[in-house]
Every structure is written in structure tokens, then in C-alpha cells.
Write an enzyme that holds these catalytic residues in place. Structure first.
Site, short mmCIF file in Angstrom:
data_model
loop_
_atom_site.label_atom_id
_atom_site.label_comp_id
_atom_site.label_asym_id
_atom_site.label_seq_id
_atom_site.Cartn_x
_atom_site.Cartn_y
_atom_site.Cartn_z
N ARG A 1 70.37 19.42 57.71
CA ARG A 1 70.47 18.75 56.41
C ARG A 1 71.41 19.50 55.48
NH1 ARG A 1 64.91 17.40 53.52
NH2 ARG A 1 65.04 19.61 53.03
N LYS B 1 70.87 17.45 49.43
CA LYS B 1 70.08 18.33 48.56
C LYS B 1 71.02 19.14 47.66
CE LYS B 1 65.70 20.76 49.19
NZ LYS B 1 64.94 20.00 48.19
N GLU C 1 61.60 7.80 45.28
CA GLU C 1 60.85 9.03 45.53
C GLU C 1 60.54 9.69 44.20
OE1 GLU C 1 62.98 12.21 47.50
OE2 GLU C 1 64.91 11.41 46.87
N1 PLP Z 1 62.68 14.64 48.03
C1 PLP Z 1 63.19 15.55 47.20
C2 PLP Z 1 63.97 15.07 46.03
C3 PLP Z 1 62.99 16.93 47.44
O1 PLP Z 1 63.48 17.83 46.61
C4 PLP Z 1 62.24 17.31 48.57
C5 PLP Z 1 62.06 18.72 48.86
O2 PLP Z 1 62.67 19.30 49.69
C6 PLP Z 1 61.73 16.32 49.40
C7 PLP Z 1 61.96 15.00 49.11
C8 PLP Z 1 60.93 16.68 50.60
O3 PLP Z 1 61.74 17.13 51.65
P1 PLP Z 1 61.20 18.13 52.73
O4 PLP Z 1 59.99 17.50 53.32
O5 PLP Z 1 62.31 18.25 53.70
O6 PLP Z 1 60.88 19.39 52.03
C1 COI Z 2 61.00 21.63 48.50
O1 COI Z 2 59.95 21.03 48.69
O2 COI Z 2 61.39 22.52 49.27
C2 COI Z 2 61.86 21.34 47.37
O3 COI Z 2 62.99 21.70 47.40
C3 COI Z 2 61.32 20.61 46.23
C4 COI Z 2 61.48 21.34 44.95
C5 COI Z 2 61.04 20.42 43.89
C6 COI Z 2 60.72 22.61 44.92
#
Ligand code: PLP
Ligand code: COI
Length: 341
Positions: free
Chosen positions: A82, A184, A220
Site C-alpha cells: 500500500r 495513505k 469511511e
Molecule cells: N481508513 C483510514 C482513513 C485509515 O486511516 C485507516 C488506518 O490505517 C484505515 C481505514 C484502516 O486501514 P488498516 O486496516 O490498513 O489499518
Molecule cells: C491506523 O489505523 O494505522 C491509522 O493510520 C489510523 C490513524 C487514524 C491512527
């Protein structure tokens, strides 16, 4: 190795400076070897690309102590992939995916004293990130970058742990159609700061963002994807090109189908149909799975039948299975657990 004297059970989601962090530098078209350093501060020029045009992206994953006492991390290869996507979208140089995983393991190992013990309720949050560092004044990508990883021990992202949250439907957008919502990038989070401060001022825990084009579909929150459970126990999760492809959500889909025998639908979810779901949760690395009890849409309250006291039953099963896999209590699918020590 002696653990630090930290009150693990009472940690929130905050920054605690650990002993070591990883840094690699990109210059003249290539990445340096990369090394650990004790220096937590970064010195850069006033005109650095990241300061002027926000050229930065990041990742988030966790290290866990398992029941057997190993230190592991969860699907770091997906974070590496990612981050590559984020870099390509933001015109930044890709950091090799295997090197990313190796650097994560090296950084965690160097901060082993900060990895919370099994059963403490805390984990070590790992934050890889990259930014443009040389002076940039015309709008263009930087030529020089740093890739870094720091760690910090954390507890629950939301105060109150597993207590169901109250969300509000935001009047602001966190992403644009054809924008950067699916990667991200720091800019997505900068966009959301006014919205989260406003939500908190009004007594809400988080925002539910809608699709920016029609404002009729659920996207989201600022830091997590949604999962919904229907009254007949199907898992439904929003599909959109402008949300972050959560690794937790992708893992939960697999867990739902292959461990719990549940049907999963990844599809557009209309705001209008949210009132018909039985359970709602936020999923992400930081959020793990945080239950949602109520969603307020401009004065109209949508109260989830699962209530404001605890997680709904299906959400709880998903939570127990996922965290069981991460902590070594439940057998993991091939390749999900990277053993660090
Ligand atoms: N959506 C957003 C905007 C996020 O910042 C995060 C955090 O990483 C997620 C979703 C969840 O992603 P992940 O499960 O890969 O941590
Ligand atoms: C994560 O879950 O790793 C994120 O980056 C989300 C952030 C709001 C802490």
C-alpha cells in the site's frame, strides 16, 4: 531483555518516544542502506517539499506479543504494497517492499523493551512514513526523501475501549472523486482535522464521511473503514474508489467467510439503508474493531439495535477471531503472521 516500566493497561493512543527509529535517505536516484538511530528529531530546510506542498505518505501496523511469547507483526507485506501505491500516486520514490518489511522487523526488535506483554491490552504501533526533504518552491515533486519508521506503545484508539461510539454524518468531505482517498497521504488527514475537531466539539466520537460526488453513500471515517452486519448476519462493507483499502477490513472479510462461515457483500452502501443494519463497527489497525452504537444525521438519530453497551454478537466474533489470530490464540492463514522474535 527487561521491559520498560510502563503502565501498559492504561495506555491510550499516544506517542511515546522509543529508543530507536529507522531512517533511509533517497538522493541521486537511489535509497541509502538505511540504519537505526537514537535521534528522534529531524532537521530540514525551511523550503522542504513536505513543509510546502505536503508531499508525505505513511503506514500503520502493530507488533504483538503472542500467547507463546513471540513478537509478531500482522501482514506487513500489505502495508509495504500500500505504501508503494501511495508513493506512486504522490510521485515519490518507492521503497522496496521486502526492505520495508525487513526495516519494520529491525525497528521493532530494536525497541523490544517497548513491546507490550501478552494480555496487557496494549500493542506496539509501528509508523513507517516518507516525505520530500529538499527545497521545493515551484509546484513539483522533491528530489530527495527520507523513509523512516518509529514505534510507540499504544492502548485503544477510542477512549473507553470497546464502548460503542456515536458518529455524526459529516458536512465535510475527506476525499475527492479521482483524488487521493484510496492512498495513505498526509493530506487526507489534514483535510479531516477541521471535521474531527467540529465533531468532537459537538460531542461525537468520529465522522461518517459520505461519497463526495453524491453524498448518498457511506464511505469511511477519518481513520477506519466500516463494517455492517445485517439482521440475517451478513457482513456488508462499503466499496468505493475513494476510501483507504483497509488491511483490517480485507482480513475481516476473509475471517468472516473462512472462519465464521458468514456471507460477505462488498458493495455500495446507501446512507438510507444504515438504519436497517443490526450492527456497525469501525475497523482499522488503530481502531481494531470499534463498535458503533449511534449515527446522527443532521438531527436524525440512527440507533443500532446492538445498543450502546457492548459490541454486537457478530462484531464480537469477528473481533475475537481477528485478535486471536494476531495474538497467536487462533491459527492464522498462511503468510499473515510475520514472526520477528
Ligand atoms: N481508513 C483510514 C482513513 C485509515 O486511516 C485507516 C488506518 O490505517 C484505515 C481505514 C484502516 O486501514 P488498516 O486496516 O490498513 O489499518
Ligand atoms: C491506523 O489505523 O494505522 C491509522 O493510520 C489510523 C490513524 C487514524 C491512527
Amino acid at each position: 531483555m527487561e521491559k520498560k516500566n510502563i503502565d501498559w493497561a492504561n495506555l491510550g493512543f499516544g506517542y511515546m518516544q522509543c529508543d530507536q527509529r529507522y531512517v533511509a535517505e533517497y538522493k541521486d536516484g537511489k535509497w541509502s542502506e538505511g540504519q537505526l538511530t537514537e535521534e528522534a528529531s529531524i532537521t530540514m530546510n525551511e523550503c522542504a517539499g513536505v513543509l510546502q506542498y505536503a508531499q508525505t505518505c505513511f503506514e500503520g501496523l502493530k507488533a504483538y506479543t503472542t500467547e507463546e511469547g513471540h513478537i509478531v507483526t500482522f501482514r506487513p507485506d500489505l502495508n509495504a504494497a500500500r505504501m508503494k501505491d501511495s508513493c506512486l500516486r504522490l510521485e515519490m520514490p518507492v521503497f522496496d517492499e521486502q526492505r520495508f518489511v525487513d526495516a519494520v522487523c529491525e525497528t521493532v526488535l530494536a525497541n523490544e523493551a517497548y513491546v507490550p506483554p501478552y494480555g496487557s491490552g496494549a500493542t506496539l504501533y509501528i509508523r513507517p512514513y516518507m516525505f520530500g526533504i529538499n527545497p521545493v518552491i515551484g509546484v513539483k515533486p522533491a528530489d530527495e526523501y527520507q523513509f523512516r519508521i518509529f514505534t510507540t506503545p499504544v492502548g485503544p484508539y477510542f477512549k473507553g475501549g470497546a464502548k460503542p461510539l456515536t458518529l455524526c454524518v459529516s458536512d465535510f468531505d475527506r476525499a475527492a472523486p479521482h483524488g487521493t482517498g484510496h492512498v495513505k497521504s498526509g493530506l487526507n488527514y489534514a483535510m479531516s482535522l477541521h471535521a474531527i475537531v467540529s465533531a468532537h466539539k459537538n460531542g461525537y466520537d468520529e465522522n461518517m464521511y459520505l461519497d463526495p460526488a453524491t453524498r448518498t453513500k457511506v464511505e469511511e471515517t477519518g481513520g477506519a473503514n466500516f463494517i455492517f452486519i445485517t439482521k440475517d448476519q451478513k457482513v456488508v462493507t462499503p466499496k468505493s474508489d475513494s476510501i483507504l483499502p483497509s488491511i483490517t477490513r480485507r482480513s475481516l472479510i476473509y475471517v468472516a467467510e473462512h472462519y465464521l462461515g458468514l456471507k460477505v457483500e462488498e458493495r455500495e452502501v446507501l446512507l438510507e439503508e444504515v438504519k436497517d443494519f443490526a450492527e456497525c463497527g469501525l475497523c482499522g489497525t488503530a481502531a481494531v474493531i470499534s463498535p458503533v452504537g449511534k449515527i446522527v444525521d443532521h438531527g436524525t438519530e440512527i440507533c443500532m439495535p446492538s445498543g450502546m453497551n457492548e459490541m454486537g454478537p457478530v462484531t464480537k466474533k469477528l473481533y475475537d477471531t481477528l485478535t486471536g489470530i494476531q495474538m497467536g490464540r487462533v491459527e492464522a492463514p498462511e503468510g499473515w503472521i510475520q514472526i520477528i522474535k
